[in-house]
Motif scaffolding. Structure first.
Motif, PDB file in Angstrom:
ATOM      1  N   PHE A   1       0.776  -1.095  -0.170  1.00 56.32           N
ATOM      2  CA  PHE A   1       0.012   0.082   0.034  1.00 56.32           C
ATOM      3  C   PHE A   1       0.912   1.379   0.084  1.00 56.32           C
ATOM      4  O   PHE A   1       0.510   2.258  -0.609  1.00 56.32           O
ATOM      5  N   ALA A   2       1.825   1.118   0.766  1.00 55.59           N
ATOM      6  CA  ALA A   2       2.737   2.244   0.802  1.00 55.59           C
ATOM      7  C   ALA A   2       3.377   2.603  -0.662  1.00 55.59           C
ATOM      8  O   ALA A   2       3.522   3.786  -1.053  1.00 55.59           O
ATOM      9  N   LEU A   3       3.845   1.531  -1.066  1.00 49.59           N
ATOM     10  CA  LEU A   3       4.416   1.623  -2.608  1.00 49.59           C
ATOM     11  C   LEU A   3       3.449   2.283  -3.683  1.00 49.59           C
ATOM     12  O   LEU A   3       3.556   2.892  -4.461  1.00 49.59           O
ATOM     13  N   GLY A   4       2.106   1.779  -3.271  1.00 49.65           N
ATOM     14  CA  GLY A   4       1.041   2.156  -4.454  1.00 49.65           C
ATOM     15  C   GLY A   4       1.063   3.537  -4.155  1.00 49.65           C
ATOM     16  O   GLY A   4       0.597   4.433  -5.312  1.00 49.65           O
ATOM     17  N   SER A   5       0.779   4.195  -2.787  1.00 53.92           N
ATOM     18  CA  SER A   5       0.519   5.370  -2.784  1.00 53.92           C
ATOM     19  C   SER A   5       1.821   6.439  -3.128  1.00 53.92           C
ATOM     20  O   SER A   5       1.403   7.320  -3.908  1.00 53.92           O
ATOM     21  N   ILE A   6       3.041   6.052  -3.227  1.00 52.34           N
ATOM     22  CA  ILE A   6       4.011   6.703  -3.656  1.00 52.34           C
ATOM     23  C   ILE A   6       3.845   6.712  -5.415  1.00 52.34           C
ATOM     24  O   ILE A   6       4.169   7.611  -5.951  1.00 52.34           O
ATOM     25  N   LEU A   7       3.694   5.475  -5.750  1.00 49.02           N
ATOM     26  CA  LEU A   7       3.360   5.455  -7.476  1.00 49.02           C
ATOM     27  C   LEU A   7       2.392   6.236  -7.896  1.00 49.02           C
ATOM     28  O   LEU A   7       2.503   7.011  -8.899  1.00 49.02           O
ATOM     29  N   ARG A   8       1.333   6.374  -7.159  1.00 51.21           N
ATOM     30  CA  ARG A   8       0.108   7.386  -7.457  1.00 51.21           C
ATOM     31  C   ARG A   8       0.516   8.871  -7.296  1.00 51.21           C
ATOM     32  O   ARG A   8       0.212   9.523  -8.260  1.00 51.21           O
ATOM     33  N   ARG A   9       1.556   9.162  -6.388  1.00 51.99           N
ATOM     34  CA  ARG A   9       1.992  10.338  -6.227  1.00 51.99           C
ATOM     35  C   ARG A   9       2.684  11.201  -7.357  1.00 51.99           C
ATOM     36  O   ARG A   9       2.617  11.963  -7.853  1.00 51.99           O
ATOM     37  N   ILE A  10       3.619   9.962  -7.788  1.00 51.86           N
ATOM     38  CA  ILE A  10       4.545  10.459  -8.852  1.00 51.86           C
ATOM     39  C   ILE A  10       3.936  10.174 -10.501  1.00 51.86           C
ATOM     40  O   ILE A  10       4.672  10.258 -11.401  1.00 51.86           O
ATOM     41  N   GLY A  11       2.835   9.826 -10.249  1.00 57.15           N
ATOM     42  CA  GLY A  11       2.039   9.710 -11.632  1.00 57.15           C
ATOM     43  C   GLY A  11       2.045   8.590 -12.218  1.00 57.15           C
ATOM     44  O   GLY A  11       1.822   8.079 -13.658  1.00 57.15           O
ATOM     45  N   HIS A  12       2.775   7.341 -11.700  1.00 57.81           N
ATOM     46  CA  HIS A  12       2.905   5.856 -12.147  1.00 57.81           C
ATOM     47  C   HIS A  12       1.534   5.121 -12.042  1.00 57.81           C
ATOM     48  O   HIS A  12       1.795   4.231 -11.388  1.00 57.81           O
ATOM     49  N   ILE A  13       0.505   5.423 -12.385  1.00 55.52           N
ATOM     50  CA  ILE A  13      -0.950   5.029 -11.911  1.00 55.52           C
ATOM     51  C   ILE A  13      -0.915   3.521 -12.614  1.00 55.52           C
ATOM     52  O   ILE A  13      -1.530   2.639 -11.810  1.00 55.52           O
ATOM     53  N   ASP A  14      -0.351   3.262 -13.810  1.00 59.11           N
ATOM     54  CA  ASP A  14      -0.687   1.872 -14.396  1.00 59.11           C
ATOM     55  C   ASP A  14       0.130   0.819 -13.531  1.00 59.11           C
ATOM     56  O   ASP A  14      -0.124  -0.331 -13.168  1.00 59.11           O
ATOM     57  N   ARG A  15       1.256   1.199 -12.750  1.00 54.09           N
ATOM     58  CA  ARG A  15       2.171   0.322 -11.989  1.00 54.09           C
ATOM     59  C   ARG A  15       1.344  -0.061 -10.776  1.00 54.09           C
ATOM     60  O   ARG A  15       1.361  -1.150 -10.277  1.00 54.09           O
ATOM     61  N   ALA A  16       0.780   0.993 -10.095  1.00 51.17           N
ATOM     62  CA  ALA A  16      -0.052   0.673  -9.038  1.00 51.17           C
ATOM     63  C   ALA A  16      -1.281   0.035  -9.122  1.00 51.17           C
ATOM     64  O   ALA A  16      -1.479  -1.095  -8.578  1.00 51.17           O
ATOM     65  N   ILE A  17      -1.993   0.206 -10.118  1.00 56.06           N
ATOM     66  CA  ILE A  17      -3.124  -0.581 -10.704  1.00 56.06           C
ATOM     67  C   ILE A  17      -2.828  -1.740 -10.967  1.00 56.06           C
ATOM     68  O   ILE A  17      -3.533  -2.861 -10.273  1.00 56.06           O
ATOM     69  N   ASN A  18      -1.752  -2.411 -11.761  1.00 58.57           N
ATOM     70  CA  ASN A  18      -1.093  -3.632 -12.117  1.00 58.57           C
ATOM     71  C   ASN A  18      -0.883  -4.336 -10.669  1.00 58.57           C
ATOM     72  O   ASN A  18      -1.140  -5.514 -10.335  1.00 58.57           O
ATOM     73  N   MET A  19      -0.204  -3.482  -9.647  1.00 59.45           N
ATOM     74  CA  MET A  19       0.112  -4.207  -8.477  1.00 59.45           C
ATOM     75  C   MET A  19      -0.963  -4.525  -7.575  1.00 59.45           C
ATOM     76  O   MET A  19      -0.960  -5.691  -7.201  1.00 59.45           O
ATOM     77  N   HIS A  20      -1.912  -3.688  -7.753  1.00 59.73           N
ATOM     78  CA  HIS A  20      -3.216  -4.266  -6.954  1.00 59.73           C
ATOM     79  C   HIS A  20      -4.014  -5.138  -7.089  1.00 59.73           C
ATOM     80  O   HIS A  20      -4.716  -5.936  -6.746  1.00 59.73           O
ATOM     81  N   LEU A  21      -4.014  -5.262  -8.722  1.00 61.41           N
ATOM     82  CA  LEU A  21      -5.000  -6.245  -9.475  1.00 61.41           C
ATOM     83  C   LEU A  21      -4.156  -7.613  -9.079  1.00 61.41           C
ATOM     84  O   LEU A  21      -4.850  -8.543  -8.964  1.00 61.41           O
TER      85      LEU A  21
END
Length: 390
Positions: free
Chosen positions: A75-95
């Motif tokens: 979750f911490a990693l996903g939050s950072i990814l969202r913050r810097i605009g790497h949304i696709d990576r956050a989506i793939n990780m959570h999926l």
């Protein structure tokens, strides 16, 4: 006489020892939890503190690889990814977590909440809405409702926004009256565009019922009547603004004057604006008054008006008006004065700005909703010169 019980001398050390043991257990537990975290986690925190987000991502990815079972690290990693605009990576990780992990119901709900945030940040509102609707009954209930309201506003689904804001108001006890009034105004604007004035009038009255100080509703009601030639009714709507928010009178000053001109009563309109200016000293009122005075009473009266304002509160705008009126009164020096006036106007440029009180966004024109942070009525109705902005 109270007798001293000597057995207390034996009990006191016992309780002291018990407290010491309990403290030692807490310390050991704390140390155990701290040492279970990868060292890269603390490196990542340090990078976050120093705003080195790319390095923080790398550190947290290392931490996730070392301790892949920790959802919190994901979750911490996903939050950072969202913050810097790497949304696709956050989506793939959570999926991936949802598809390939054996999660209990609470964990699955948490992952879905993170994924919903990813979709919202990516602008995939349909997918975000679908997930947030499923989260409305769990521990993320209020957060999901707030997110759904944000989605409905961005998608301009005003009826859904009204329902969600009303629901949030009941659940949280926080007033959403101001926001709801603007949602009704937006519905009214849609009615106006569709040439459905009856619907527009109803929505604007709904706005005033939701929030009696909704200036925007009275402005639009006046506009509708003025368009139909009902100028007395229009003026009455605009007059009500004085009792809602006097500083907003500058938004309707020219409208009031135009309607009085349509009624062949321009002097009465000018007199009303002068009364407002005497009471509230709004510079936006003065600008309209100056132009009307120049037109109705001549350059000498306009020059006197500008001079008084320049003495009361010096500004480049008042100086420009003074030069304009003086140029009309002094033909011999007209060219020199116009040259000075042009210099002043160049210096003024776009100095008069509306500044959002929530995020600091600056706009050349008034907006009911801040284009940057989407806050309603965060931009003042009266613009400020840049040199006056603190």
């Amino acid at each position: 006489m109270i007798q001293f019980e000597y057995w207390w001398l034996l009990v006191i050390p016992f309780f002291f020892a018990l407290g010491w043991v309990a403290a030692r257990i807490d310390i050991k537990q704390l140390m155990k939890e701290s040492t279970s975290l990868p060292a890269t986690y603390f490196k990542g925190l340090n990078y976050l503190i120093t705003n080195q987000y790319e390095k923080a991502v790398d550190a947290f990815m290392d931490a996730v690889r070392i301790n892949n079972e920790s959802l919190e690290l994901h979750f911490a990693l996903g939050s950072i990814l969202r913050r810097i605009g790497h949304i696709d990576r956050a989506i793939n990780m959570h999926l991936d977590l949802l598809e390939n992990r054996d999660l209990n119901p609470a964990q699955e709900e948490s992952v879905k909440a993170e994924l919903a945030q990813d979709y919202l940040k990516a602008g995939l509102f349909d997918r975000a809405e679908e997930l947030f609707l499923k989260l409305e009954s769990g521990k993320y209930k209020q957060y999901a409702s707030n997110a759904l309201l944000e989605i409905y506003v961005k998608e301009r689904e005003w009826q859904n926004a009204i329902k969600m804001a009303t629901k949030l108001e009941k659940e949280s006890g926080v007033s959403f009256r101001l926001q709801i009034s603007h949602y009704h105004c937006e519905i009214a604007l849609d009615g106006i565009l569709d040439k459905d004035k009856k619907s527009a009038f109803k929505s604007l009255n709904d706005a005033l019922n939701a929030h009696k100080k909704c200036v925007r509703a009275n402005i639009l009601l006046g506009d509708l009547d003025a368009e139909d030639g009902e100028h007395n009714k229009a003026i009455n709507y605009w007059k009500k603004i004085e009792f809602q928010d006097p500083e907003s009178l500058g938004l309707v000053a020219s409208k009031i004057l135009n309607s009085f001109e349509k009624l062949k009563k321009p002097e009465e309109g000018l007199s009303l604006l002068n009364l407002y200016f005497e009471n509230y000293k709004l510079r936006s009122l003065l600008n309209v008054i100056y132009e009307a005075t120049l037109k109705l009473e001549g350059s000498e009266m306009a020059e006197e008006l500008a001079r008084k304002e320049l003495i009361r509160k010096p500004s480049l705008q008042a100086l420009d008006q003074l030069f304009q009126a003086r140029a009309m009164n002094s033909k011999q020096k007209e060219q020199d004065i116009q040259l000075i006036q042009q210099t002043v106007r160049n210096a003024i440029g776009n100095r008069r700005l509306f500044t959002c009180s929530d995020c600091g966004f600056k706009a050349k024109q008034h907006h009911w909703q801040c284009p940057a942070c989407n806050a309603w009525e965060a931009l003042p109705s009266e613009p400020t010169e840049m040199n006056e902005i603190s």
